[in-house]
Enzyme design. Sequence first.
Site, PDB file in Angstrom:
ATOM      1  N   HIS A   1     -53.546 -21.490 -31.177  1.00  0.00           N
ATOM      2  CA  HIS A   1     -52.215 -21.878 -30.728  1.00  0.00           C
ATOM      3  C   HIS A   1     -52.138 -22.028 -29.208  1.00  0.00           C
ATOM      4  O   HIS A   1     -51.074 -21.894 -28.607  1.00  0.00           O
ATOM      5  CB  HIS A   1     -51.172 -20.868 -31.233  1.00  0.00           C
ATOM      6  CG  HIS A   1     -50.979 -20.928 -32.712  1.00  0.00           C
ATOM      7  ND1 HIS A   1     -49.990 -21.673 -33.309  1.00  0.00           N
ATOM      8  CD2 HIS A   1     -51.664 -20.360 -33.724  1.00  0.00           C
ATOM      9  CE1 HIS A   1     -50.073 -21.553 -34.622  1.00  0.00           C
ATOM     10  NE2 HIS A   1     -51.088 -20.756 -34.884  1.00  0.00           N
TER      11      HIS A   1
ATOM     12  N   HIS B   1     -58.792 -10.690 -42.187  1.00  0.00           N
ATOM     13  CA  HIS B   1     -58.801 -11.523 -40.989  1.00  0.00           C
ATOM     14  C   HIS B   1     -59.614 -10.833 -39.900  1.00  0.00           C
ATOM     15  O   HIS B   1     -60.114  -9.725 -40.090  1.00  0.00           O
ATOM     16  CB  HIS B   1     -57.367 -11.772 -40.491  1.00  0.00           C
ATOM     17  CG  HIS B   1     -56.885 -13.166 -40.734  1.00  0.00           C
ATOM     18  ND1 HIS B   1     -57.384 -14.241 -40.061  1.00  0.00           N
ATOM     19  CD2 HIS B   1     -55.945 -13.652 -41.585  1.00  0.00           C
ATOM     20  CE1 HIS B   1     -56.774 -15.345 -40.471  1.00  0.00           C
ATOM     21  NE2 HIS B   1     -55.899 -15.006 -41.409  1.00  0.00           N
TER      22      HIS B   1
ATOM     23  N   ASP C   1     -54.124 -23.120 -45.491  1.00  0.00           N
ATOM     24  CA  ASP C   1     -54.672 -23.792 -46.665  1.00  0.00           C
ATOM     25  C   ASP C   1     -54.808 -22.811 -47.828  1.00  0.00           C
ATOM     26  O   ASP C   1     -55.280 -21.683 -47.629  1.00  0.00           O
ATOM     27  CB  ASP C   1     -56.062 -24.350 -46.350  1.00  0.00           C
ATOM     28  CG  ASP C   1     -56.040 -25.442 -45.296  1.00  0.00           C
ATOM     29  OD1 ASP C   1     -55.909 -26.607 -45.678  1.00  0.00           O
ATOM     30  OD2 ASP C   1     -56.154 -25.114 -44.094  1.00  0.00           O
TER      31      ASP C   1
END
Length: 425
Positions: free
Chosen positions: A17, A106, A364
């Site tokens: 980002h 993650h 996704d």
Amino acid sequence: MSTFGSIFRVSTYGESHGKSVGCIVDGVPPGLQLDESDIQPQMTRRRPGQSALTTPRNEKDRVEIQSGTEFGITLGTPIALRVLNEDQRPKDYGSKTMDHFPRPSHADWTYLEKYGVKASSGGGRSSARETIGRVAAGAIAEKYLREAHGVEIVAFTNSCGPEALFPATREHPTPSTNPEFLELINKVTREDVDSFLPVRCPNVEANKRMEDLIAEYRDKQDSIGGTVTCVIRNCPSGLGEPCFDKLEATLGHAMMSIPATKGFEFGSGFGGTVIPGSIHNDPFIKAPVPADADARKIHGHGRPPKPRLTTKTNNSGGIQGGISNGAHIYFTVAFKPPATIGQAQTTVSYDEEEGVLEAKGRHDPCVIPRAVPIVESMAALAIMDAVMLQSARQSARSLLPVLPGKTIPVSETENNLTEKANGHA
């Protein structure tokens, strides 16, 4: 670190980002015709928002060449490639819950443990958005390999969850003995693969089953993994650096560096372990003379002559002893289910307090369709570096006197370099 390759070196930069992502590519041969139109097709195949089965993040991923070319020709100097992040939403990661809990599976926790700080939005460098630089660099490598050696690299979706294009059977425990698989990797093109969007599995029935499966997990706010198979055709023989940088090891390094990868299977792979050696061995045969052999010899066309020998079967996957033998190189890469899902998950906060995390953001439900061009690009980077390493070795050798009594024909790569040195290319 963030650099891949020895001579053809790629360093990627940027966070998921941040303002932009991209790469610096060093070692690109001078004199290659190159502009953004050579790179953009692969960027478009990788971009998000392609279908209802991918993240809705709407990035155009327009690549810009910042340096290293003039009038559409590479100068031999570093090439800088940049892609702006136009649809980033760091606020999606700013809630109290997302700030306080490391997302399950993650890299939030491991990055914090390693660096003592982490990107506050998205996955930062661990995000798949980092692969934009790899794909851009891979497109440059591919163009050189295609023009200099006629190399073709094609990847496709092999499985999603339990739905497989070539499921293992008693008769064919590995695809390397399956005639349908061998025919596919011999002929499949990217145009064939992309005609089966959004999944990119080149079979009507299997593609539909996989599409329905991904949609099912998407609707449940869940995710699913799968595998991508890749074939490299017309690869020069003699590539690879034994003992520790064997070509399959370099390819494995390249593939396992892609986010979300969990496995790498080369040639016959794990299925080859149940085949006896009498079947698994690849007997050598005389290679057929290519139809354009005379044209290659006289005019060169920038491509090397075909190998003198080939193999009757190809359980080795085109590499023996860590060195390419001229046959098709093929492998399969396994990707785990995307870690970020919309379902509530019980976990523990950074302060060691139990709680529930319901992740936000756009992700996704399955990475496989968009991983196809990433796998192709990393394959191109690995082969490009190997080609340049071997070219340097053979170029140095070509300056030495011919050894007396030498009867073994020179290699394909050396033949190519000798022809070019004599003005036949």
